[in-house]
Design an enzyme around this catalytic site. Structure first.
Site, mmCIF file in Angstrom:
data_model
loop_
_atom_site.group_PDB
_atom_site.id
_atom_site.type_symbol
_atom_site.label_atom_id
_atom_site.label_comp_id
_atom_site.label_asym_id
_atom_site.label_seq_id
_atom_site.Cartn_x
_atom_site.Cartn_y
_atom_site.Cartn_z
ATOM 1 C CD GLU A 1 -2.882 0.567 2.333
ATOM 2 O OE1 GLU A 1 -3.280 -0.213 2.433
ATOM 3 O OE2 GLU A 1 -3.506 1.862 3.057
ATOM 4 C CG ASP B 1 -1.812 -0.587 5.641
ATOM 5 O OD1 ASP B 1 -0.744 -1.026 5.274
ATOM 6 O OD2 ASP B 1 -2.076 0.574 6.019
ATOM 7 C CE1 TYR C 1 6.435 10.043 6.569
ATOM 8 C CE2 TYR C 1 5.188 8.762 8.134
ATOM 9 C CZ TYR C 1 5.304 9.300 6.758
ATOM 10 O OH TYR C 1 4.091 9.453 6.030
#
Length: 701
Positions: A23, A123, A337
DNA sequence: GCAAGGTC
């Protein structure tokens, strides 16, 4: 030297590999790492990194999407509302992202041609299955029927390896269909009703205005409107509390100690008077001492939403701004991140090195030096985790670029939180002491911190006094305090997101966006989010014609139907037939009342005075121009200045629900607002209507 | 144009 083992001259040169579709890029990288013990190879193919490795004799090629690559479209050829004809098409927005998405689709198309096996690694949820199904169907030419599925809920080596050894033979088609149905329902309801409202607006005003509504926007707008109505019609009823002051000796000095009557809210003044009367002449005697230990742990690592909350609380930065700033800091390599839900820090991070790097920043030197003296550095961990990323932490890298003021603020927040994680917990004792004055119980608490730390996260350190059971004290003073019930607080972006979370509407990645949308539509505005006249008119209209879309019930009902599709208790066709039937009725009713609805919505976009002035009670004492009028709904009523409607006057206050209201001849001495006279529980009651009147704060009686 | 959902 250029690496060309996979792709050369616009062609894939490998054959018969298994294509793994992820994904997001981060997942592709983690899978490649886990399955190859870091011996994977990479090559850039049409702007994307593709991973290649050998796993148990199998040639794997791992690529990734960027979330959804396909979206639903309603056919524009259908001129009459409601539109039901839909198709799935590549997402193409006129922004840079569209380029990336198109290149992702082209990449997967290219890679799918020579693949002999397809493995879906999106996911593990409904959207993930849907994203994968669409890619397999449209980019890989109907491979959803033969693709295999790997299921892992964390991106750890163990979970990934386990998933690849126990591969499912098929993807979950029913789950994907349920997901696709969700897209169709949202699109059908959202676009058709929004469009119908815009057309109603147009039919009355001859002007175009974008009006929107949807399964998530609806309840969100309704929360704000409902909350605002409650604030405006709030009646600040009084209540009483009682404090006594006793004489104590400490280090030879005599001081007064405040103790509080056990019942914090006394509704009847008579009751409070009675207690004070009965306490007169009595001594305070200690009847009980409850001893407890307490422990305050350092805070947990920042995830995005906790960072956003803190930044809003301290600097009034909205969640959007904070994310933008955090992304800039990430691109400058100062922090990890930021789009993460995790409150955990992996042990693989070298804490000592980061802290010693941070010690170069003068404002943190003192704390970092203290931490570096510790033998072991163990951060606290929170409960929430995230598949792809750890919590937000400073990398310890320094930048040569100058940071802007707000960047510096967010960066310092992240550093401060990171350093706090290594502090010791605060341990101490808390005593709750019960005093009897006559037959009434009064309370006082004292706290003692056992170990002093250099931490800032606890400043309370009340002096601990050694009290004994049956000890007697003189009561020097006893009195009551009048307080007023406070109104509910207006929403801000943080509390509105929390409300949406609690009601389970929207998802963590869409809530902030949807709030931004309803701000853009002028439904809500301000730092303290307030509903506009337009939002109120919209809610009034929809409560008549489509109440479901204003309620979180729509999400509940839809989820139930989707679950039935997933479990094969019903089909997509059946669910969509029912939905379109309902929608047709809604649209029909809106169109039938086009002019009426249009007038209501259009009027709300102008600052029209909603009340005529012929029911004026008196001239406003604040702006001197407007008329004081009473507005009411079925449950509550309020006194407002007619100028408060266009916000040129601030006078607006709730009134008691019952009794005749008269404007009192004199205005308030403290704040100059009008006072009113009414009868409350048989007694005449004269009070200032200003909910924020300074005289109401703590009036000692 | 209009929704909500992924991800950057």
């Amino acid at each position: 030297m250029k690496n060309t083992y996979l792709y050369e001259n616009n062609k894939i040169i490998k054959k018969d590999y298994s294509l793994v579709i992820c994904e997001k890029p981060e997942a592709a990288r983690k899978i490649a790492e886990a399955l190859s013990n870091n011996t994977y190879r990479t090559q850039k193919v049409t702007d994307s990194i593709v991973f290649n490795l050998n796993y148990k004799g199998k040639e794997l090629v791992i690529c990734s999407a960027l979330g959804h690559l396909y979206k639903i479209n309603l056919a524009k050829t259908q001129s009459k509302l409601p539109r039901f004809d839909y198709s799935w098409t590549p997402i193409n927005k006129p922004k840079n992202k569209a380029v990336i998405i198109n290149s992702k689709i082209n990449l997967i198309k290219l890679l799918s041609k020579d693949a002999k096996e397809f493995i879906l690694a999106c996911d593990l949820d409904q959207e993930g299955e849907t994203i994968g199904y669409n890619i397999l169907k449209y980019a890989c030419n109907e491979k959803q029927k033969i693709a295999k599925r790997v299921k892992f809920s964390t991106l750890t080596e163990k979970d990934i390896k386990n998933a690849f050894s126990n591969m499912e033979k098929h993807i979950d088609i029913d789950l994907a269909i349920a997901g696709r149905t969700r897209h169709v329902i949202d699109c059908m309801y959202g676009i058709n009703i929004s469009k119908a409202l815009s057309l109603a607006f147009m039919s009355y005003s001859n002007k175009y205005r974008t009006l929107s509504i949807g399964r998530v926007q609806g309840p969100t707008i309704a929360y704000v409107v409902e909350n605002d109505l409650q604030i405006e019609t709030h009646v600040p009823l009084p209540f009483w509390s009682i404090n006594a002051y006793i004489e104590t000796t400490e280090n030879g000095k005599t001081t007064w100690l405040k103790i509080k009557y056990k019942k914090e809210k006394i509704i009847e003044k008579k009751e409070a008077n009675n207690i004070i009367k009965n306490c007169k002449g009595e001594k305070a005697i200690i009847s009980k001492i409850n001893k407890n230990n307490f422990k305050i742990n350092p805070p947990v690592p920042f995830n995005l939403s906790e960072l956003q909350k803190k930044a809003f609380k301290l600097y009034k930065l909205n969640p959007y701004q904070t994310l933008n700033i955090a992304e800039k800091l990430y691109l400058k390599a100062l922090i990890s991140y930021p789009r993460t839900a995790s409150q955990k820090l992996p042990t693989s991070i070298n804490y000592r090195k980061i802290i010693s790097n941070l010690s170069k920043l003068p404002e943190f030197t003192r704390i970092t030096n203290n931490l570096l003296k510790k033998k072991k550095l163990t951060p606290t961990q929170g409960k929430m985790s995230d598949n792809a990323h750890p919590s937000i932490y400073p990398t310890g890298k320094m930048t040569k670029f100058q940071l802007s003021n707000t960047e510096k603020k967010i960066f310092n927040l992240i550093v401060t939180r990171f350093l706090e994680l290594f502090e010791k917990p605060i341990i101490g004792k808390i005593n709750l002491i019960h005093f009897n004055i006559g037959k009434y119980i009064f309370l006082s608490s004292s706290k003692k911190i056992k170990k002093e730390t250099n931490s800032k996260h606890n400043k309370e350190n009340k002096k601990h006094v050694n009290f004994q059971i049956a000890e007697k004290f003189n009561v020097k003073r006893i009195r009551m305090e009048e307080n007023f019930e406070t109104a509910p607080r207006p929403f801000n972006q943080i509390t509105l997101i929390e409300k949406m979370e609690k009601e389970n509407v929207g998802t963590k990645s869409t809530r902030a966006n949807i709030i931004q949308t309803i701000i853009d539509r002028a439904y809500i505005k301000g730092t303290k989010l307030k509903s506009t006249h337009l939002a109120r008119a919209l809610v009034e209209v929809l409560q008549i014609y489509s109440p479901l879309i204003l309620s979180s019930e729509m999400t509940r009902k839809m989820e139930k139907q989707l679950e039935e599709i997933e479990n094969r208790k019903t089909t997509q066709e059946k669910v969509l037939t029912i939905s379109s039937k309902n929608l047709r009725l809604i649209i029909k009713e809106i169109q039938k009342n086009n002019i009426l609805i249009g007038k209501k919505l259009f009027s709300a976009t102008k600052n029209l005075v909603i009340q005529s002035t012929n029911n004026s009670l008196a001239k406003c004492t604040i702006c001197k121009k407007g008329d004081l009028i009473i507005t009411s709904n079925s449950r509550n009523r309020a006194l407002i200045c007619s100028n408060s409607v266009n916000e040129s006057c601030i006078v607006k206050a709730s009134l008691p629900r019952f009794g005749l209201i008269k404007i009192y001849k004199k205005s308030c001495m403290t704040c100059l607002w009008p006072k009113i006279k009414t009868v409350f529980k048989g007694n005449p009651w004269i009070f200032c209507i200003n909910p924020d009147c300074p005289s109401k704060r703590k009036r000692k009686l």
